[in-house]
Design an enzyme around this catalytic site. Structure first.
Site, PDB file in Angstrom:
ATOM      1  N   ARG A 164      24.431  57.683  37.619  1.00 39.85           N
ATOM      2  CA  ARG A 164      24.079  56.338  37.751  1.00 39.85           C
ATOM      3  C   ARG A 164      22.901  56.270  38.039  1.00 39.85           C
ATOM      4  O   ARG A 164      21.970  57.116  38.063  1.00 39.85           O
ATOM      5  CB  ARG A 164      25.180  55.710  38.873  1.00 39.85           C
ATOM      6  CG  ARG A 164      25.288  56.422  40.061  1.00 39.85           C
ATOM      7  CD  ARG A 164      24.309  56.615  41.099  1.00 39.85           C
ATOM      8  NE  ARG A 164      23.200  55.495  41.183  1.00 39.85           N
ATOM      9  CZ  ARG A 164      22.174  55.435  41.526  1.00 39.85           C
ATOM     10  NH1 ARG A 164      21.569  56.643  41.966  1.00 39.85           N
ATOM     11  NH2 ARG A 164      21.496  54.525  41.840  1.00 39.85           N
ATOM     12  N   GLY A 165      22.284  54.921  37.910  1.00 39.84           N
ATOM     13  CA  GLY A 165      20.858  54.790  37.834  1.00 39.84           C
ATOM     14  C   GLY A 165      20.445  54.233  36.457  1.00 39.84           C
ATOM     15  O   GLY A 165      20.782  55.080  35.663  1.00 39.84           O
ATOM     16  N   ALA A 166      19.865  53.302  36.062  1.00 49.33           N
ATOM     17  CA  ALA A 166      19.608  52.776  34.877  1.00 49.33           C
ATOM     18  C   ALA A 166      18.879  53.866  34.123  1.00 49.33           C
ATOM     19  O   ALA A 166      19.215  54.169  32.833  1.00 49.33           O
ATOM     20  CB  ALA A 166      18.773  51.373  34.984  1.00 49.33           C
ATOM     21  N   ASP A 194      17.943  46.965  36.347  1.00 49.16           N
ATOM     22  CA  ASP A 194      18.726  47.515  35.161  1.00 49.16           C
ATOM     23  C   ASP A 194      18.697  47.006  34.000  1.00 49.16           C
ATOM     24  O   ASP A 194      18.873  47.422  33.000  1.00 49.16           O
ATOM     25  CB  ASP A 194      20.414  47.451  35.646  1.00 49.16           C
ATOM     26  CG  ASP A 194      20.600  48.350  36.843  1.00 49.16           C
ATOM     27  OD1 ASP A 194      20.435  47.758  37.996  1.00 49.16           O
ATOM     28  OD2 ASP A 194      21.236  49.333  36.606  1.00 49.16           O
ATOM     29  N   ARG A 225      28.716  51.611  30.031  1.00 51.65           N
ATOM     30  CA  ARG A 225      28.447  50.784  31.100  1.00 51.65           C
ATOM     31  C   ARG A 225      27.645  49.553  30.186  1.00 51.65           C
ATOM     32  O   ARG A 225      26.659  50.142  29.500  1.00 51.65           O
ATOM     33  CB  ARG A 225      27.588  51.310  32.150  1.00 51.65           C
ATOM     34  CG  ARG A 225      28.612  52.168  33.068  1.00 51.65           C
ATOM     35  CD  ARG A 225      27.741  52.720  34.443  1.00 51.65           C
ATOM     36  NE  ARG A 225      27.883  51.574  35.402  1.00 51.65           N
ATOM     37  CZ  ARG A 225      26.712  51.754  36.554  1.00 51.65           C
ATOM     38  NH1 ARG A 225      26.354  52.938  36.606  1.00 51.65           N
ATOM     39  NH2 ARG A 225      26.913  50.610  37.414  1.00 51.65           N
ATOM     40  N   ASN A 275      20.025  43.473  38.650  1.00 49.07           N
ATOM     41  CA  ASN A 275      20.025  44.555  39.469  1.00 49.07           C
ATOM     42  C   ASN A 275      21.103  44.442  40.452  1.00 49.07           C
ATOM     43  O   ASN A 275      22.038  43.714  40.438  1.00 49.07           O
ATOM     44  CB  ASN A 275      18.357  44.561  40.484  1.00 49.07           C
ATOM     45  CG  ASN A 275      18.398  45.950  40.995  1.00 49.07           C
ATOM     46  OD1 ASN A 275      18.221  47.223  40.501  1.00 49.07           O
ATOM     47  ND2 ASN A 275      17.981  46.163  42.322  1.00 49.07           N
ATOM     48  N   LYS A 276      21.355  45.697  41.014  1.00 45.97           N
ATOM     49  CA  LYS A 276      22.406  46.177  41.991  1.00 45.97           C
ATOM     50  C   LYS A 276      22.929  44.694  42.739  1.00 45.97           C
ATOM     51  O   LYS A 276      21.797  43.871  43.444  1.00 45.97           O
ATOM     52  CB  LYS A 276      22.084  47.032  43.076  1.00 45.97           C
ATOM     53  CG  LYS A 276      23.351  47.509  43.987  1.00 45.97           C
ATOM     54  CD  LYS A 276      24.669  47.660  43.273  1.00 45.97           C
ATOM     55  CE  LYS A 276      24.562  48.789  42.028  1.00 45.97           C
ATOM     56  NZ  LYS A 276      25.654  48.718  41.171  1.00 45.97           N
ATOM     57  N   GLN A 293      25.157  53.356  47.632  1.00 45.04           N
ATOM     58  CA  GLN A 293      24.205  54.089  47.233  1.00 45.04           C
ATOM     59  C   GLN A 293      22.907  54.113  48.108  1.00 45.04           C
ATOM     60  O   GLN A 293      22.472  55.378  48.271  1.00 45.04           O
ATOM     61  CB  GLN A 293      23.410  53.433  45.781  1.00 45.04           C
ATOM     62  CG  GLN A 293      24.423  53.541  44.872  1.00 45.04           C
ATOM     63  CD  GLN A 293      25.288  52.218  44.474  1.00 45.04           C
ATOM     64  OE1 GLN A 293      25.816  51.745  45.551  1.00 45.04           O
ATOM     65  NE2 GLN A 293      25.505  51.924  43.138  1.00 45.04           N
TER      66      GLN A 293
HETATM   67  C1  LIG Z   1      16.046  53.274  39.046  1.00 48.37           C
HETATM   68  S1  LIG Z   1      16.841  51.712  39.006  1.00 48.37           S
HETATM   69  C2  LIG Z   1      18.527  52.207  39.504  1.00 48.37           C
HETATM   70  C3  LIG Z   1      19.434  50.952  39.490  1.00 48.37           C
HETATM   71  O1  LIG Z   1      20.573  51.401  38.964  1.00 48.37           O
HETATM   72  C4  LIG Z   1      21.704  51.098  40.102  1.00 48.37           C
HETATM   73  O2  LIG Z   1      22.893  50.556  39.729  1.00 48.37           O
HETATM   74  P1  LIG Z   1      24.071  52.016  39.783  1.00 48.37           P
HETATM   75  O3  LIG Z   1      23.834  52.567  40.925  1.00 48.37           O
HETATM   76  O4  LIG Z   1      25.418  50.976  39.633  1.00 48.37           O
HETATM   77  O5  LIG Z   1      23.780  52.609  38.303  1.00 48.37           O
HETATM   78  C5  LIG Z   1      20.868  50.048  40.995  1.00 48.37           C
HETATM   79  O6  LIG Z   1      21.081  48.603  40.254  1.00 48.37           O
HETATM   80  C6  LIG Z   1      19.478  50.346  40.964  1.00 48.37           C
HETATM   81  O7  LIG Z   1      18.441  49.238  41.161  1.00 48.37           O
END
Ligand SMILES: CSC[C@H]1O[C@H](OP(=O)(O)O)[C@H](O)[C@@H]1O
Length: 352
Positions: free
Chosen positions: A55-57, A242, A98, A252-253, A201
């Site tokens: 996960r993580g953009a 994201d 996603r 974003n989150k 996270q």
């Molecule tokens: C490096 S930006 C990562 C970004 O992605 C996360 O979402 P997720 O954990 O659901 O993939 C979160 O929005 C972070 O800021």
């Protein structure tokens, strides 16, 4: 930057390519267990993304790129003359994994562009592109780390949300990369990390990464952020992204929008850190961004063990922060102060 330098820069790697396929660190098991699972099909990589093993953009985009390599390897082995037609199913399954992180679609576009010119066995050329996407993201993180540290230097305390470190990227991190670089300069006193419900996270991944780097951090409940800002302990909120719309609105989150409103109320500044692969020039404003909603059981199950037909849960995992609440967007191509359609336009010519 070679594979070896990726491991040299980052204490942990979310993704590793091997002859067996893509090795994915299952982030659902961290920090308790460090387990890499190997995926050798595009479908498998799509499932690893959808289930948030990775996960993580930026990391999602890199994983998708390797997923295309795996799809091309299988399609070419089955039918060398028609692999380009057969691989379309793999592109589709990866694109459905996603919806919000534009890096996924940016990476698929880069792989599709490369594919057009390939004759013969596609794997060497496509693997080179995927590796380049991976290594360029790490290089972008290091560049953003320095640009962001120039702004934060001397800062008493920063608050960060979710996980934007090596686990979410090609290595080092976006917002967490800026925090790493500022700390390494001796120019930061304290990091505050929100737990980031419901997936935690922050509690499971960010404080673990900061501990690995021996960077002192304080974990707090998401609901404690306002009270912390009122105390004066925080000068900047530093987060990832994201998807950034052309006018500077940021997806974003979930919880980022709340932090932005709280920061503005308390005179705290907000920095968004993201590579240019996160900027979506085709999306004019944040209202056009698709916000992923995940299974309500991610909220209900841990606490509401029963089942009652009149009880449900709403589980959006992103929100959108208007550009007007953001003080700086840091990319590897430069810093956009006070983002707006006008200031964002200056970035356009420099994007990867
Ligand atoms: C490096 S930006 C990562 C970004 O992605 C996360 O979402 P997720 O954990 O659901 O993939 C979160 O929005 C972070 O800021």
């Amino acid at each position: 930057m070679s594979e070896h330098s990726i491991s040299a820069v980052s204490a942990v790697q979310a993704l590793k390519w091997s002859d067996r396929g893509l090795e994915v660190l299952d982030q659902r098991l961290l920090p308790g267990d460090m387990v890499y699972q190997t995926f050798d099909t595009a479908q498998g990589v799509a499932e690893a993304i959808a289930s948030m093993r990775v996960r993580g953009a930026p990391a999602i985009g890199i994983a998708a790129a390797y997923g295309v390599v795996l799809g091309a390897r299988a399609a070419y082995a089955r039918d060398p003359a028609h692999w380009k037609r057969a691989i379309e199913d793999d592109f589709a399954v990866l694109a459905r994994s996603r919806p919000t992180a534009v890096n996924l679609f940016w990476a698929l576009d880069r792989m599709r562009e490369a594919m057009a010119a390939i004759e013969g066995d596609p794997v060497p050329a496509l693997l080179a592109i995927a590796r380049r996407i991976h290594e360029d993201d790490l290089a972008a993180n290091l560049a953003m780390g320095e640009l962001g540290a120039d702004i934060l230097a001397g800062c008493k305390g920063v608050l960060t949300h979710c996980n934007t470190g090596a686990l979410a990227t090609g290595g080092y991190g976006t917002a967490l990369g800026v925090i790493r670089s500022t700390w390494r300069r001796g120019a930061l006193e304290r990091v505050y990390a929100t737990e980031t419900r419901p997936w935690s996270q922050g509690a499971r991944l960010t404080v673990w990464e900061l501990g690995q780097d021996r960077i002192p951090a304080t974990l707090l409940a998401d609901s404690a952020a306002a009270w912390l800002m009122k105390s004066g302990a925080v000068h900047w909120v530093v987060v990832g992204a994201d998807r950034i719309a052309a006018n500077g609105d940021v997806a974003n989150k979930i919880g980022t929008y709340s932090l932005a409103v709280l920061a503005r109320h308390h005179g705290v500044k907000l920095m968004v850190v993201a590579p240019t692969s996160t900027v979506d020039w085709a999306t004019a404003a944040g209202g056009d961004i698709v916000v992923e909603e995940r299974d309500p059981r991610e909220l209900l199950h841990p606490v509401f063990l029963g089942s009652d037909s009149v009880i449900d849960a709403w589980n959006p995992v992103f929100d959108v922060t208007p550009a007007a609440l953001i003080d700086a967007i840091v990319t590897e191509a430069g810093v956009v102060a006070n983002p707006s359609p006008h200031t964002m336009a200056a970035l356009r010519g420099k994007a990867r």
